[in-house]
Design an enzyme around this catalytic site. Structure first.
Site, mmCIF file in Angstrom:
data_model
loop_
_atom_site.group_PDB
_atom_site.id
_atom_site.type_symbol
_atom_site.label_atom_id
_atom_site.label_comp_id
_atom_site.label_asym_id
_atom_site.label_seq_id
_atom_site.Cartn_x
_atom_site.Cartn_y
_atom_site.Cartn_z
ATOM 1 N N GLU A 11 -6.753 11.309 18.563
ATOM 2 C CA GLU A 11 -6.887 12.310 17.490
ATOM 3 C C GLU A 11 -8.191 12.071 16.774
ATOM 4 O OE1 GLU A 11 -3.539 12.937 14.683
ATOM 5 O OE2 GLU A 11 -5.086 13.640 13.297
ATOM 6 N N HIS A 13 -11.902 13.596 15.732
ATOM 7 C CA HIS A 13 -12.459 14.932 15.483
ATOM 8 C C HIS A 13 -13.973 14.941 15.398
ATOM 9 C CE1 HIS A 13 -8.329 15.991 14.593
ATOM 10 N NE2 HIS A 13 -8.281 15.115 13.628
ATOM 11 N N HIS A 158 -1.477 19.511 15.394
ATOM 12 C CA HIS A 158 -2.260 18.847 14.334
ATOM 13 C C HIS A 158 -2.099 19.620 13.023
ATOM 14 C CE1 HIS A 158 -5.860 17.605 12.070
ATOM 15 N NE2 HIS A 158 -5.733 16.474 12.734
ATOM 16 N N ASP A 279 -7.835 9.026 13.951
ATOM 17 C CA ASP A 279 -8.139 10.178 13.092
ATOM 18 C C ASP A 279 -9.548 10.034 12.528
ATOM 19 O OD1 ASP A 279 -7.663 12.687 12.063
ATOM 20 O OD2 ASP A 279 -5.954 12.113 10.823
#
Ligand code: GRE
Ligand code: ZN
Length: 316
Positions: A11, A13, A158, A279
């Site tokens: 996850e 980004h 998400h 994250d």
């Protein structure tokens, strides 16, 4: 990790520059440390090395292309995914991709998912919150699930900032002083947990018995609540909540580096369903990898979380 276990994080980004420009004015900035890390891939690779992350499966941040009309989202998603494929191609041992889906057009999303898997080598797709006010379990979106099942790739649910009506009724008095109430602190988890509950109730898993879904943040609270969800929804015998959730969902550790939460999740779902994630850049890589060194797991289970389960689920 140099000389040690391979570490895959799911996850993670970045901002595609066209998407970032398009979303200007929408609340996408995050805290100051986030913005440069969303676009600087040299810094990203340096911090992956420092943090002991071998592979990031890259995705847009919320809301990706979820809050746009179909005419805008469909061609933009294609361009975004093509550019992501170039990034992965330049660093094939360090990056993989999750597709951005123009969910305002579910059929086009299914086709784009297939293109991303078969032509670009992506590992699945990430969906961020509601699509112009609509939850992803609504039947109009099922063509996406049908295609994901056929391709045998997961859909990662998400969070995104909650619907304006929810903010207005539930959060607005606190949002200015404590913006995390809308995002990682509370609103994200509530909305994404709700999306997962709705998926189970929707019947989509009956229609697509091999559909695979991923939740971040150790399952957005659902593992902790699984007994109560199952007991409550089972009273009238209409749905076997635990059975459906445990069969269809994998969870990642993104931003939730807690031993009590991990143990609860293991006890409810089993170690095979738990995958490491950070994250990034909202969360620091080292926070995650240093925590993983201390988790009360045997070596074999730690390996499953750090890479083995991801290798299986994403075929990498
Ligand atoms: C996250 O993934 O944690 C995130 C976003 C967008 C805004 C804030 C945030 O994707 O924490
Ligand atoms: Zn995230």
């Amino acid at each position: 990790m140099a000389g040690g276990t391979r570490v895959i994080a799911l996850e993670e980004h970045y901002w595609d520059s066209e998407l970032k420009n398009h979303l200007k004015g929408v609340d996408v900035a995050g805290p100051p440390h986030v913005a440069p890390r969303m676009v600087d891939f040299d810094l990203r690779l340096k911090e992956m090395d420092e943090g002991g992350i071998d592979v990031q499966v890259l995705s847009q941040a919320a809301p990706s292309v979820q809050k746009m009309d179909a005419e805008t989202a469909v061609p933009m998603a294609r361009r975004i995914n093509d550019r992501l494929a170039e990034i992965v191609k330049a660093h094939p041992t360090r990056f993989a991709g999750f597709a951005a889906l123009p969910t305002a057009d579910p059929k086009a999303s299914a086709d784009e998912l297939e293109r991303c898997i078969t032509k670009l080598g992506f590992k699945g797709a990430m969906v961020h919150g509601l699509t112009n006010g609509h939850f992803i379990d609504e039947k109009q979106f099922w063509p996406i699930f049908e295609r994901a099942e056929k391709l045998d790739v997961p859909i990662y649910l998400h969070p995104a900032v909650p619907d304006p009506t929810v903010i207005d009724r539930y959060y607005k008095e606190y949002a200015k002083e404590y913006p995390a109430i809308l995002s990682a602190g509370w609103g994200f988890g509530v909305e994404t947990g709700t999306a997962a509950v709705r998926m189970v109730l929707s019947g989509a898993f009956k229609q697509y018995p091999n559909l695979k879904m991923v939740l971040g943040h150790l399952g957005e609270g659902l593992p902790f609540l699984l007994h109560r969800l199952d007991e409550s929804f089972s009273r009238d015998g209409k749905v076997k909540f635990r059975e459906a959730f445990a069969h269809h969902f994998w969870v990642t550790t993104s931003g939730n580096f807690s031993n009590p939460a991990l143990l609860c999740t293991m006890m409810e779902l089993g170690i095979d369903r738990i995958l490491f994630s950070v994250d990034y850049p909202f969360v620091n890589n080292k926070l995650g990898t240093e925590w993983m060194k201390t988790v009360p797991l045997c070596a074999e289970d730690r390996e499953k979380v750090l890479h083995g389960n991801a290798e299986k689920l994403l075929k990498m």
